[in-house]
Design a protein around this motif. Structure first.
Motif, PDB file in Angstrom:
ATOM      1  N   ARG A 163       2.714   3.296   5.409  1.00 57.37           N
ATOM      2  CA  ARG A 163       3.620   2.152   5.477  1.00 57.37           C
ATOM      3  C   ARG A 163       5.069   2.509   5.161  1.00 57.37           C
ATOM      4  O   ARG A 163       5.964   1.708   5.385  1.00 57.37           O
ATOM      5  N   ASP A 164       5.280   3.692   4.639  1.00 51.93           N
ATOM      6  CA  ASP A 164       6.638   4.157   4.351  1.00 51.93           C
ATOM      7  C   ASP A 164       6.712   5.629   4.758  1.00 51.93           C
ATOM      8  O   ASP A 164       6.366   6.518   3.980  1.00 51.93           O
TER       9      ASP A 164
ATOM     10  N   ASP B 215      -5.848   2.935   4.856  1.00 53.84           N
ATOM     11  CA  ASP B 215      -5.919   1.492   4.607  1.00 53.84           C
ATOM     12  C   ASP B 215      -6.520   1.162   3.253  1.00 53.84           C
ATOM     13  O   ASP B 215      -6.793   0.004   2.953  1.00 53.84           O
TER      14      ASP B 215
END
Length: 197
Positions: A13-14, A94
């Motif tokens: 996510r980053d 995830d």
């Protein structure tokens, strides 16, 4: 610790946190974890660096000289840390709580390069008598089977996938550096098997 540990969820996510693939290899859960990794690294590192720099004397297994041997050794070790965590990343990207640390992928990479170069050298396990040394190629097979099995189970808070993929990376990269090592590996095992059959 939290700044450097491998966190697949965060990396996914980053994308600025890809550095964790490398920095997580310089963290260890405790002194025991560090000790076992470094004793294995010390046990095989000298052999692997020596072969990469100086060769073995066998046909086609010439070394790459001091600087050439060192940068190949670093690619083997540091690359093993990074590459061994790629499957972990995809498996846990995830999972918000998953974290992994340690140099096991790099150590396994160096260890398995040592097994390719010297498959009959005995590997001695701590806390067992010296008479119970296992030829490197047999130990390697057992290590891979155990790591693969435990990696599928995921029951003990150890990243066995890093061990498994680090070992495979070490074998593949070693054979890319010195293709003749695969032929010499097979020759040594063939000779060994003829003596016991």
């Amino acid at each position: 610790m939290e700044s450097w540990i491998l966190r697949p969820y965060r990396i996914a996510r980053d994308h600025s946190q890809w550095y964790r693939f490398l920095t997580s290899g310089f963290l260890h859960a405790d002194w025991g974890h560090l000790f076992f990794n470094m004793i294995a690294f010390y046990s095989f590192g000298g052999l692997v660096l020596s072969v990469l720099a100086n060769g073995t004397g066998a046909p086609g297994l010439d070394g790459f000289g001091g600087i050439g041997g060192i940068w190949r050794f670093l690619l083997l070790y540091l690359g093993g840390i990074i590459v061994s965590d790629i499957p972990t990343y995809f498996r846990h990207r995830d999972d918000r709580s998953y974290g992994s640390l340690g140099a096991s992928g790099g150590v396994a990479s160096v260890l398995f390069a040592g097994v390719v170069f010297a498959p009959l050298n005995k590997i001695y396990l701590m806390f067992l008598p010296p008479q119970l040394g296992i030829p490197g190629f047999i130990f390697g097979f057992l290590y891979l089977a155990y790591s693969y099995y435990q990696g599928r189970r995921q029951g003990d808070n150890i990243n066995h996938d890093a061990h498994f993929y680090g070992a495979l990376y070490g074998v593949v990269l070693t054979l890319i550096f010195m293709p003749q090592a695969g032929i010499e590996f097979a020759r040594q095992i063939s000779t060994f098997l003829k003596t016991i059959i």
